[in-house]
Write a protein that holds these residues in place. Sequence first.
Motif, short mmCIF file in Angstrom:
data_model
loop_
_atom_site.label_atom_id
_atom_site.label_comp_id
_atom_site.label_asym_id
_atom_site.label_seq_id
_atom_site.Cartn_x
_atom_site.Cartn_y
_atom_site.Cartn_z
N VAL A 137 0.84 -1.20 0.00
CA VAL A 137 0.00 0.00 0.00
C VAL A 137 0.87 1.25 0.00
O VAL A 137 0.65 2.20 -0.77
N GLY A 138 1.89 1.27 0.87
CA GLY A 138 2.78 2.42 0.91
C GLY A 138 3.57 2.60 -0.38
O GLY A 138 3.78 3.73 -0.83
N ALA A 139 3.99 1.51 -0.99
CA ALA A 139 4.73 1.60 -2.26
C ALA A 139 3.84 2.13 -3.37
O ALA A 139 4.28 2.95 -4.19
N PHE A 140 2.58 1.69 -3.42
CA PHE A 140 1.67 2.17 -4.46
C PHE A 140 1.42 3.67 -4.32
O PHE A 140 1.47 4.41 -5.31
N LYS A 141 1.18 4.12 -3.11
CA LYS A 141 0.93 5.55 -2.89
C LYS A 141 2.17 6.38 -3.19
O LYS A 141 2.06 7.50 -3.68
N SER A 142 3.33 5.83 -2.89
CA SER A 142 4.56 6.57 -3.16
C SER A 142 4.85 6.65 -4.66
O SER A 142 5.17 7.72 -5.18
N LEU A 143 4.71 5.54 -5.35
CA LEU A 143 4.96 5.54 -6.79
C LEU A 143 3.93 6.35 -7.56
O LEU A 143 4.23 6.88 -8.64
N ARG A 144 2.74 6.46 -7.01
CA ARG A 144 1.71 7.24 -7.69
C ARG A 144 2.10 8.71 -7.80
O ARG A 144 1.69 9.41 -8.73
N TYR A 145 2.91 9.19 -6.86
CA TYR A 145 3.36 10.57 -6.89
C TYR A 145 4.80 10.71 -7.40
O TYR A 145 5.44 11.73 -7.20
N GLY A 146 5.30 9.64 -8.03
CA GLY A 146 6.61 9.72 -8.65
C GLY A 146 7.77 9.70 -7.69
O GLY A 146 8.86 10.18 -8.03
N THR A 147 7.58 9.17 -6.49
CA THR A 147 8.67 9.08 -5.52
C THR A 147 8.84 7.63 -5.09
O THR A 147 7.98 6.78 -5.35
N ALA A 148 9.95 7.37 -4.42
CA ALA A 148 10.22 6.02 -3.92
C ALA A 148 10.71 6.12 -2.48
O ALA A 148 11.65 6.84 -2.19
N ASN A 149 10.03 5.40 -1.60
CA ASN A 149 10.43 5.38 -0.19
C ASN A 149 10.86 3.97 0.19
O ASN A 149 11.05 3.10 -0.66
N MET A 150 11.00 3.73 1.48
CA MET A 150 11.46 2.42 1.94
C MET A 150 10.44 1.33 1.63
O MET A 150 10.81 0.17 1.42
N ASP A 151 9.15 1.66 1.60
CA ASP A 151 8.14 0.66 1.26
C ASP A 151 8.36 0.10 -0.13
O ASP A 151 8.13 -1.09 -0.39
#
Length: 362
Positions: free
Chosen positions: A197-211
């Motif tokens: 869920v965190g990875a999807f929300k992060s990639l949706r805004y063009g960023t990448a976090n630890m998820d």
Amino acid sequence: AVKRAGYEASLQSAKAEVAPNAAAERSEESAHRAVATFRTRGMICPSCPPRICRALKRVPGVLAVSVRLVLDEVVATYDARLVGPRQLVHALGSLGYDASIEVDGEGEDMTTEERARKLRRVREVRNYATQSQIAFALALPIFVVMMLILPYGHRDAVALFQSNVLDLRQRYLSVEALGAFLLATPVQFVLGKRFYVGAFKSLRYGTANMDVLVALGTSAAYLYSLYVIYVLSWNRPCCRKFRSCASGGDVGGYDEHEGHARLLSGSHSSGGSGDVDCVSGHHYFETSSVLIAFVLFGKYLEARAKGRTSEALQALLSLQPKMATVTHHSEGVDYEEVVDIASLARGDIVKIRPGEAVPADA
């Protein structure tokens, strides 16, 4: 609201012909300028504050954004004519963060809010502790079998874990592969759901976090393991430790070496021993499950440490006095006034009596 027109006016003092209009515009802007503090949940790494700042600054009317990672706070300065706190909460929610508006107050309301905040923190720590314990309980059996029993265990134990659970001559599925799949799947998709869920929300805004890193790494190991199990189900890897086609014995239902040779490769080796080229493969279910377990355990330690740090900072901030004594000089007369520290401005003379705390920085 805190008016900062005085600071900006000094910068425009060189332009006398536009100063009145500029001062009037700044005064109007200051009248509609508001500051809101939001309590957030979901900030997991140092990449979150820049991401929040970029997203909120794209909202029309937001003037400035600051993020306090340790306190889980977001402070936004905005134009009340263009945007409101609800829109900012919605913007934070679309990024994957649970946000609530922090209302300044005293007495019972503030105490109730502080209690609710502590309860949420305690609940978060307990959830991470429970999830990490379940993940380790499911991942450790896979790790023990793959890393200890199969390489170094007794031949009877190895034969048991590598025996075929399918009652078919042409298909093969070992006990350890089936068990690893059943144990790793809930770790990957139930306990690890938050990472997807965190990875999807992060990639949706063009960023990448630890998820994104956790989801990508564990998914690669899990999906490759499924591929290996599927391939090996059609090509039975008989030549493992304590087992060989050349032994001529009964290996999981294959009594005839010729038939097994045709099943694996269709040909014998050139040597006289009658060995065949056996298909080898190794799944990595233990890698994906153990990795998620350790990440959840790290989340637990981080939440516990962050809670203690937040409590220490809150205790430190509570030492700051709420009121200050300001000295004024007017028409040759000096007098004192007790005001709230929020109303202090640059140039005020604050009187500090012996034993009192300093209410503000110089």
